[in-house]
Design a protein around this motif. Structure first.
Motif, PDB file in Angstrom:
ATOM      1  N   TYR A  16      44.471  47.995  46.500  1.00 15.51           N
ATOM      2  CA  TYR A  16      45.986  48.159  47.200  1.00 15.51           C
ATOM      3  C   TYR A  16      46.230  48.691  48.022  1.00 15.51           C
ATOM      4  O   TYR A  16      46.692  48.258  49.722  1.00 15.51           O
ATOM      5  CB  TYR A  16      46.771  49.786  46.235  1.00 15.51           C
ATOM      6  CG  TYR A  16      48.384  49.958  46.791  1.00 15.51           C
ATOM      7  CD1 TYR A  16      49.055  48.902  46.165  1.00 15.51           C
ATOM      8  CD2 TYR A  16      48.894  50.292  47.680  1.00 15.51           C
ATOM      9  CE1 TYR A  16      51.301  49.015  46.623  1.00 15.51           C
ATOM     10  CE2 TYR A  16      49.850  50.505  47.531  1.00 15.51           C
ATOM     11  CZ  TYR A  16      51.416  50.063  47.346  1.00 15.51           C
ATOM     12  OH  TYR A  16      52.420  50.137  47.980  1.00 15.51           O
ATOM     13  N   ILE A  69      47.831  41.636  44.725  1.00 15.28           N
ATOM     14  CA  ILE A  69      47.543  43.463  43.503  1.00 15.28           C
ATOM     15  C   ILE A  69      47.612  42.931  42.127  1.00 15.28           C
ATOM     16  O   ILE A  69      46.673  43.680  41.645  1.00 15.28           O
ATOM     17  CB  ILE A  69      48.870  43.904  43.927  1.00 15.28           C
ATOM     18  CG1 ILE A  69      49.200  44.602  44.861  1.00 15.28           C
ATOM     19  CG2 ILE A  69      49.087  44.688  42.934  1.00 15.28           C
ATOM     20  CD1 ILE A  69      47.760  45.777  45.854  1.00 15.28           C
ATOM     21  N   ALA A  87      53.449  46.795  47.315  1.00  9.38           N
ATOM     22  CA  ALA A  87      52.812  46.352  48.933  1.00  9.38           C
ATOM     23  C   ALA A  87      52.677  45.530  49.966  1.00  9.38           C
ATOM     24  O   ALA A  87      52.613  45.790  51.304  1.00  9.38           O
ATOM     25  CB  ALA A  87      51.169  45.481  48.551  1.00  9.38           C
ATOM     26  N   PHE A  95      53.843  53.625  47.269  1.00  9.73           N
ATOM     27  CA  PHE A  95      52.389  53.598  46.520  1.00  9.73           C
ATOM     28  C   PHE A  95      52.466  54.655  44.916  1.00  9.73           C
ATOM     29  O   PHE A  95      52.729  55.897  45.144  1.00  9.73           O
ATOM     30  CB  PHE A  95      51.201  54.086  47.073  1.00  9.73           C
ATOM     31  CG  PHE A  95      49.941  54.718  46.253  1.00  9.73           C
ATOM     32  CD1 PHE A  95      49.037  53.248  45.789  1.00  9.73           C
ATOM     33  CD2 PHE A  95      49.563  55.379  46.421  1.00  9.73           C
ATOM     34  CE1 PHE A  95      48.270  53.523  44.658  1.00  9.73           C
ATOM     35  CE2 PHE A  95      48.241  55.796  45.124  1.00  9.73           C
ATOM     36  CZ  PHE A  95      47.152  54.870  44.582  1.00  9.73           C
TER      37      PHE A  95
END
Length: 336
Positions: A67, A128, A177, A202
């Motif tokens: 990430y 991702i 993201a 996150f």
């Protein structure tokens, strides 16, 4: 006051731990690996994923390295965003058509991403997912609506955003993201992307994440299944600094508020950090001028009660700030 506190306590019982679930995990090693691989090529994605994750023991550390690398190495491409936005408008009446187009568009977008390291939200989410899957993790792309200042969403709006759900320790978590990577700064009327990693997106608690993300498939709310799109549109507008500071207004939960001039405006704020009363400010604009004030602040259980008395009737844009950083916006109509 009693009603606000009751709502606050109800909200407290519904909270998901999310990133707090991993408070005992030190992400320093994962972050160091991601930083050391700055500038690595995307042309061999399995190798990059291996290099990011091989020396890490836990799944959450592996996902963290992936990430952070994506967020700090991929540039948000404004031109790609506009193309995607325009296409979404054309097919906004059908979520099925949107999802079909999104699937067909992804390989074309990914080729540009590999070569130029530039993409829009679909590309971030796709990358991702791809890297997480290569690392043996279950990860999904979530399509839906992202609510920002200039989005101008309404009940007939087309889906405008994509993000991810990741399964860790048999539990699903949410992350974005695109919004973690940075923001656009207007320079001589030209949007310029500025990298600035925002940790707050996150593994965000679903109760906060849904304040500015609404999925097409409601299962990805990961919280109250009765939460409607209309509820989402009515929420106060939250900014990235609310997520970065872990500080959120809990009540009122509507953006547009009407109150009598004799009644004080009250807000309950929850924070993941211990704050000093003087850190809070209100800025209100009546259409003619802006004024910054220090609200009354009372420390309550697991939060802060903010209070302000408007002196004159009118309609105000009221901004909640923390250390002069904007967290949220309300629209207050003050009557006689």
């Amino acid at each position: 006051m009693r009603f606000l506190l009751t709502l606050f306590l109800i909200f407290q019982t519904a909270l998901h731990g999310q990133q707090k679930d991993f408070n005992l995990i030190d992400f320093e090693k994962a972050d160091n690996i991601a930083n050391k691989l700055e500038g690595a090529s995307l042309k061999n994605l399995p190798l990059l994923t291996y290099n990011l994750t091989n020396d890490l023991k836990t799944d959450v550390e592996k996902f963290r390295a992936i990430y952070l690398w994506v967020c700090t190495n991929i540039e948000n491409d404004y031109a790609s965003y506009i193309r995607t936005k325009n296409k979404r408008k054309k097919i906004k009446k059908s979520n099925t058509s949107f999802l079909a187009w999104n699937k067909s568009y992804t390989p074309k977008m990914f080729r540009r991403l590999v070569n130029d390291k530039k993409t829009a939200c679909t590309g971030y989410a796709y990358l991702i997912k791809g890297m997480a899957n290569l690392a043996g993790l279950q990860c999904e792309i979530v399509n839906g609506f992202g609510r920002v200042l200039n989005a101008d969403l309404n009940i007939k709006s087309a889906p405008n955003h994509s993000w991810n759900a990741i399964q860790l320790q048999q539990k699903w978590y949410l992350c974005d993201a695109t919004w973690s990577a940075g923001t656009f700064i207007i320079n001589e009327d030209i949007p310029v992307f500025k990298k600035n990693f925002v940790n707050g997106y996150f593994l965000t608690s679903p109760e906060y994440f849904k304040r500015n993300h609404y999925p097409i498939d409601k299962k990805w709310l990961l919280s109250n299944p009765n939460y409607k799109f209309e509820d989402f549109l009515a929420e106060p507008l939250l900014y990235k600094d609310a997520f970065e500071f872990g500080t959120y207004p809990i009540t009122p939960n509507k953006m547009k508020i009407s109150l009598n001039k004799e009644s004080a405006f009250e807000m309950i704020v929850q924070s993941e950090k211990k704050l000093v009363k003087e850190m809070f400010q209100f800025t209100h604009n009546d259409g003619n001028k802006s004024k910054t004030i220090i609200p009354e602040v009372e420390v309550i259980k697991n939060g802060y009660l903010l209070r302000h008395q408007f002196q004159f009737k009118g309609t105000y844009d009221l901004h909640l700030n923390l250390n002069k950083k904007p967290l949220a916006t309300y629209v207050i109509k003050v009557t006689k």
